[in-house]
Design an enzyme around this catalytic site. Structure first.
Site, PDB file in Angstrom:
ATOM      1  N   ASP A 276       0.859  -1.179   0.000  1.00 20.26           N
ATOM      2  CA  ASP A 276       0.000   0.000   0.000  1.00 20.26           C
ATOM      3  C   ASP A 276       0.901   1.237   0.000  1.00 20.26           C
ATOM      4  O   ASP A 276       2.108   1.133   0.233  1.00 20.26           O
ATOM      5  CB  ASP A 276      -0.885  -0.041   1.248  1.00 20.26           C
ATOM      6  CG  ASP A 276      -1.717   1.215   1.416  1.00 20.26           C
ATOM      7  OD1 ASP A 276      -2.294   1.674   0.423  1.00 20.26           O
ATOM      8  OD2 ASP A 276      -1.767   1.734   2.546  1.00 20.26           O
TER       9      ASP A 276
ATOM     10  N   LYS B 220     -15.508   6.232  -3.947  1.00 23.37           N
ATOM     11  CA  LYS B 220     -14.361   7.142  -4.006  1.00 23.37           C
ATOM     12  C   LYS B 220     -14.783   8.615  -3.872  1.00 23.37           C
ATOM     13  O   LYS B 220     -14.199   9.509  -4.460  1.00 23.37           O
ATOM     14  CB  LYS B 220     -13.567   6.948  -5.299  1.00 23.37           C
ATOM     15  CG  LYS B 220     -12.930   5.578  -5.422  1.00 23.37           C
ATOM     16  CD  LYS B 220     -12.116   5.448  -6.687  1.00 23.37           C
ATOM     17  CE  LYS B 220     -11.505   4.055  -6.791  1.00 23.37           C
ATOM     18  NZ  LYS B 220     -10.727   3.881  -8.026  1.00 23.37           N
TER      19      LYS B 220
ATOM     20  N   ASN C  80      -8.540  -1.085   5.260  1.00 22.73           N
ATOM     21  CA  ASN C  80      -8.780  -1.361   3.842  1.00 22.73           C
ATOM     22  C   ASN C  80      -7.685  -2.214   3.210  1.00 22.73           C
ATOM     23  O   ASN C  80      -7.806  -2.620   2.061  1.00 22.73           O
ATOM     24  CB  ASN C  80      -8.930  -0.053   3.065  1.00 22.73           C
ATOM     25  CG  ASN C  80      -7.712   0.841   3.203  1.00 22.73           C
ATOM     26  OD1 ASN C  80      -6.815   0.573   3.999  1.00 22.73           O
ATOM     27  ND2 ASN C  80      -7.667   1.909   2.438  1.00 22.73           N
TER      28      ASN C  80
ATOM     29  N   TYR D  30      31.132 -18.688  -8.779  1.00 27.14           N
ATOM     30  CA  TYR D  30      31.174 -18.717 -10.245  1.00 27.14           C
ATOM     31  C   TYR D  30      29.875 -18.163 -10.831  1.00 27.14           C
ATOM     32  O   TYR D  30      29.897 -17.355 -11.773  1.00 27.14           O
ATOM     33  CB  TYR D  30      31.410 -20.147 -10.732  1.00 27.14           C
ATOM     34  CG  TYR D  30      31.328 -20.296 -12.228  1.00 27.14           C
ATOM     35  CD1 TYR D  30      32.371 -19.854 -13.052  1.00 27.14           C
ATOM     36  CD2 TYR D  30      30.206 -20.863 -12.825  1.00 27.14           C
ATOM     37  CE1 TYR D  30      32.281 -19.976 -14.431  1.00 27.14           C
ATOM     38  CE2 TYR D  30      30.107 -20.994 -14.196  1.00 27.14           C
ATOM     39  CZ  TYR D  30      31.158 -20.545 -14.997  1.00 27.14           C
ATOM     40  OH  TYR D  30      31.063 -20.664 -16.362  1.00 27.14           O
TER      41      TYR D  30
END
Length: 713
Positions: free
Chosen positions: A2, A143, A396, A666
């Site tokens: 996040d 949102k 969340n 190597y």
């Protein structure tokens, strides 16, 4: 990972604001700043804003006042008043706190909500009152959040703030000059790594509001699919907005985030940062935390529908192939809308994973918490051989943390939900470097040795019985006394390996943190694999063969005593068992990388304890080994056989370890040469044009000589 609260401090500072298409926050200087309220979470002293706010005749004065009142109303802050009358804000979101504190600084103070749901504001020494009708809460799907209020004139208004990608399409008029200038300001804010919110509102006619309120009440009390019905009703009212402005808040990076991300990537760990920020902000923070750099070819995948996403992925794949031809690394930037199609379409999902796993870093922007979980699940399903770690700080992030193989929670501002759901928890992102590169690496090495050791020692103990079968005609005659045999794992070989697995350390912590190249041992299963398992079993089988035949040929088939007598059967049997005990304990010392006092003492005490236990048990008449102690320890051949077996098996183990070290060295040289070939074509090129990224302290590009030295070391 996040971003907010995980890579950043989650302590917001108000920096800039766009009102009417005009950006404020650049001109420093606030004439009466000292006389204004002392607030936190703000660093905004724009002289132009101050002058226009005080000048009622200025062009933007009314808009500035409207914006301040908007910010004072549109939030879910709770007010606490102290005994001295001082108002304290308690906010569920650091963003809301920064906005409210800035409005308070500018003269619009939120006074709280009374029992009648009346919001009190004190704006420029005037008391304003608004009736709070509804709060449409923010969630990761919407949102945005909205409040519906009624002012003193009886007008109903909806005030909404949220992501610009969500709210711009909801504007009544999306093609005005003001909208275009606001978009340009938002891009500028994103370029310097600021978090942005769009502010919009509209007046709701009474008839429309009453009809909507009835629907909202019914949806809120629905017995089935309540959440979906509520969201559908909210969609009906959140439309036809008028633009108010846009805010920009800074969330500073935590200490040593850039160094931590860089070291994790050097160790071969693919870092994917998942954030809800807009693309410009996410990219800028990607440069800040050294996830991205100028030498990488940036691949951008976005699109509003499945066809556009597929076309964007095909183009990204072509660019990636061309970049690899030029020896350049790639970084993928993918939008949240594209991730939606990745979950629905297997072809898109496969393309994203194929391109993403070849990239040095992946940055997903505008993703919701549900999409974060889907990204982790997608990787686990598509790449079953990959191990995933998810780190977050808030509630969340819990689903993402649970979905990963390993979950890490950060105890931050957003509470302890993530920490309680995680496998590991700490306070800052920088500790992830120590968790992985030190504790994780060492735990893998010690546990791999612990498991292989247990197979080794038991194979070593059991196989002499098999080889002995060729001498006794498979007559079922046991080679070990049953009583002493049962004590092998419980007492004679248990404590040293436990001490090793807890306390052994290959090198000092500072050295291990710097030499990140050795972390690939775990990624490539160099210490715990089918090949290594069978190599240890083979070594144990060979040593078991030596124990069986050297002991019997060295003691049973000759006359070891000076008086010419041969030994009884249990003498070579106990010599073989003693050889197994000594070899198993010496093996622990060969595994160890730090010979501290504790492990040496424990091994010594274990061997002394074994000798003492044999001495004591030889007095028990019920045991097969009754009276065996004097015969063994007065037999010169027994000492010689033990010396030969311990020396020979130790030399075999040391030779095997040396061969592994040479092989690893190597491979390291081969990989260093290949890496240098990739660096030379790109690092020596002089770029004609560089993008400008500011807002955080960016590390300068390292010179080629330093890169070469890092790979050679």
């Amino acid at each position: 990972s996040d971003k907010t609260g995980t890579l950043t401090c989650n302590i917001m500072e108000f920096k800039k604001i766009s009102i009417g298409g005009t950006s404020y926050g650049e001109r420093r200087g606030y004439a009466d700043a000292e006389s204004r309220p002392k607030v936190t979470n703000g660093d905004f002293l724009d002289e132009g804003f101050s002058q226009e706010l005080e000048n009622e005749g200025s062009e933007n004065h009314k808009l500035l006042c409207q914006t301040l009142i908007f910010i004072g109303l549109c939030h879910t802050i709770i007010v606490e008043k102290g005994d001295d009358g001082e108002i304290k804000y308690n906010a569920s979101s650091p963003d809301e706190l920064a906005l409210a504190q800035w409005a308070r600084f500018c003269g619009c103070e939120f006074q709280g909500i009374d029992e009648k749901n009346m919001i009190g504001l004190k704006f420029r020494d005037k008391d304003l009152s608004y009736e709070l009708l509804h709060v449409l809460q923010f969630n990761s799907t919407r949102k945005r959040m909205s409040v519906i209020v009624r002012d003193s004139e009886g007008k109903v208004q909806i005030l909404c703030k949220g992501a610009d990608s969500i709210l711009f399409p909801r504007l009544r008029d999306q093609k005005t000059d003001e909208v275009n200038r606001t978009k340009a300001n938002l891009e500028d804010y994103g370029q310097i790594g600021l978090r942005t919110l769009l502010l919009v509102q509209r007046e709701i006619p009474d008839g429309e509001y009453k009809e909507w309120a009835k629907k909202f009440s019914e949806a809120s009390t629905a017995m089935e699919n309540r959440e979906e019905k509520v969201m559908d009703v909210q969609e009906q009212i959140e439309k036809d907005f008028e633009l108010i402005g846009a805010t920009a808040i800074e969330d500073k990076l935590q200490d040593e985030v850039g160094e931590t991300v860089k070291e994790l990537m050097r160790a071969g760990i693919r870092v994917w940062v998942l954030t809800g920020d807009k693309r410009e902000t996410a990219i800028n923070i990607g440069y800040s935390c050294k996830l991205l750099n100028e030498d990488q070819e940036r691949l951008v995948v976005e699109g509003e529908n499945e066809e556009e996403v597929q076309r964007s992925l095909i183009e990204a794949g072509k660019l990636q192939a061309e970049a690899f031809k030029d020896g350049k690394e790639t970084a993928l930037v993918i939008a949240g809308d594209a991730m939606i199609h990745a979950v629905k379409n297997d072809v898109v999902a496969s393309m994203i994973v194929d391109i993403g796993e070849k990239c040095k870093a992946v940055l997903a922007c505008r993703v919701s918490p549900k999409q974060k979980q889907e990204v982790v699940t997608l990787l686990r399903e598509r790449r079953a051989d990959a191990n995933t770690l998810a780190i977050g700080d808030g509630a969340n992030d819990v689903n993402m943390i649970i979905a990963a193989h390993v979950g890490v929670g950060i105890q931050g501002v957003e509470g302890s939900q993530a920490a309680r759901s995680a496998d590991y928890s700490f306070g800052e992102f920088k500790h992830l470097r120590r968790l992985l590169l030190l504790h994780g690496r060492e735990s893998y090495r010690r546990n791999a040795s612990l498991i292989l050791y247990n197979f080794f020692k038991n194979t070593l103990l059991v196989l002499p019985q098999f080889w002995f079968g060729f001498r006794n005609g498979f007559s079922a005659q046991v080679i070990y006394d049953p009583y002493i045999f049962e004590m092998f794992n419980v007492f004679y070989t248990s404590l040293p390996i436990v001490i090793f697995a807890i306390f052994d350390q290959e090198a000092p912590p500072e050295t291990l943190m710097k030499e990140v190249g050795t972390y690939e041992r775990g990624q490539k299963d160099k210490l715990f694999s089918i090949e290594r398992f069978w190599s240890q079993i083979s070594i144990a089988a060979a040593q078991g063969f030596a124990v069986a035949y050297v002991t019997f040929y060295g003691t049973d088939l000759n006359f070891p005593y000076a008086n010419g007598f041969s030994v009884q059967y249990w003498v070579p049997a106990m010599v073989a068992f003693s050889a197994c005990v000594f070899i198993a304990n010496v093996k622990v010392l060969l595994y160890a990388r730090s010979y501290n006092f504790l492990i040496c003492v424990v091994v010594a005490l274990t061997l002394v304890g074994y000798v003492v236990s044999v001495y004591i048990t030889s007095f028990f008449t019920s045991l097969n080994i009754f009276g065996i102690f004097p015969e063994i320890f007065t037999c010169p051949s027994a000492y010689l056989v033990l010396l030969i077996l311990i020396t020979a098996t130790t030399c075999i183990d040391l030779a095997f370890q040396r061969w592994e070290a040479i092989e690893e060295r190597y491979q390291k040289i081969v990989e260093a040469v290949q890496q240098i070939k990739k660096i030379l074509p790109t690092s020596l090129l002089i770029k004609s044009k560089k993008e400008r990224h500011s807002g955080y302290a960016f590390a300068q590009l390292e010179p080629l000589t330093k890169e070469l030295l890092e790979y050679m070391n």
